[in-house]
Design a protein around this motif. Sequence first.
Motif, short mmCIF file in Angstrom:
data_model
loop_
_atom_site.label_atom_id
_atom_site.label_comp_id
_atom_site.label_asym_id
_atom_site.label_seq_id
_atom_site.Cartn_x
_atom_site.Cartn_y
_atom_site.Cartn_z
N LEU A 130 -8.38 -0.82 -8.07
CA LEU A 130 -8.16 -1.86 -6.94
C LEU A 130 -9.28 -2.48 -6.90
O LEU A 130 -10.41 -2.19 -7.11
N ASN A 131 -9.26 -3.96 -6.36
CA ASN A 131 -10.38 -4.63 -6.09
C ASN A 131 -10.42 -4.85 -4.69
O ASN A 131 -11.84 -5.03 -4.35
N ARG A 132 -9.53 -4.64 -3.60
CA ARG A 132 -9.70 -4.69 -2.14
C ARG A 132 -9.16 -3.57 -1.53
O ARG A 132 -7.74 -3.37 -1.92
N VAL A 133 -9.47 -3.10 -0.68
CA VAL A 133 -9.00 -2.27 0.20
C VAL A 133 -9.27 -2.60 1.93
O VAL A 133 -10.62 -2.90 2.31
N ALA A 134 -8.31 -2.59 2.51
CA ALA A 134 -8.44 -3.37 3.94
C ALA A 134 -7.69 -2.22 5.06
O ALA A 134 -6.95 -1.55 4.64
N ALA A 135 -8.15 -2.43 6.01
CA ALA A 135 -7.38 -1.81 7.25
C ALA A 135 -7.52 -2.52 8.60
O ALA A 135 -8.43 -3.35 8.72
N CYS A 136 -6.64 -2.06 9.56
CA CYS A 136 -6.64 -3.07 10.65
C CYS A 136 -6.43 -2.00 11.89
O CYS A 136 -5.95 -1.11 11.77
#
Length: 184
Positions: A130-136
Amino acid sequence: MNKTGTRTLETSRLILRRFTIEDADDMYNNWASDPEVTEFLTWSPHPNVDFTRQLLKDWISKYEDGAYFNWVIELKENGQAIGNISVVELNEKLEAAEIGYCMSKNYWGQGIMPEALKAVMDYLFDVVNLNRVAACHDANNPKSGRVMDKAGMKLEGTLRATGKNNKGILYDKVWHSMIKSDRC
């Protein structure tokens, strides 16, 4: 993107692995029934262990899907299932994932969740590609944001009134992320 699915990951203190039905009691007793753990989450505390068991049956049935990523967090020192971390949204076109996590309050503040999050991010970048890993997190729960910071994510910003918690109350989502090029 490589559809490798949920594989066992190991850190110095943790084993991140697929759930089994035998994890139902630990999950229910350690975090899923605790209103303090679920206070800032989108789901309510589980009413009984049978509810947890049914949920696990559903999750376990998805493991053959290579685009399904859901780990139980097991503490090596005692073999207990103490939390979970998963990809809650996957965007294959953008090669991006959103991560969600929760853990027994008995283990808060010990650096366990940043350790798990870092291991999952490394896997998603290095193996899944993957290129991006996010969390909120809910703006009222800054401790969750510190987990993201400790794992190396960068603060992106706040989206106002974009989440609804398990009590039906709107909240501001604070976003953090890491992209592959941040890892240099």
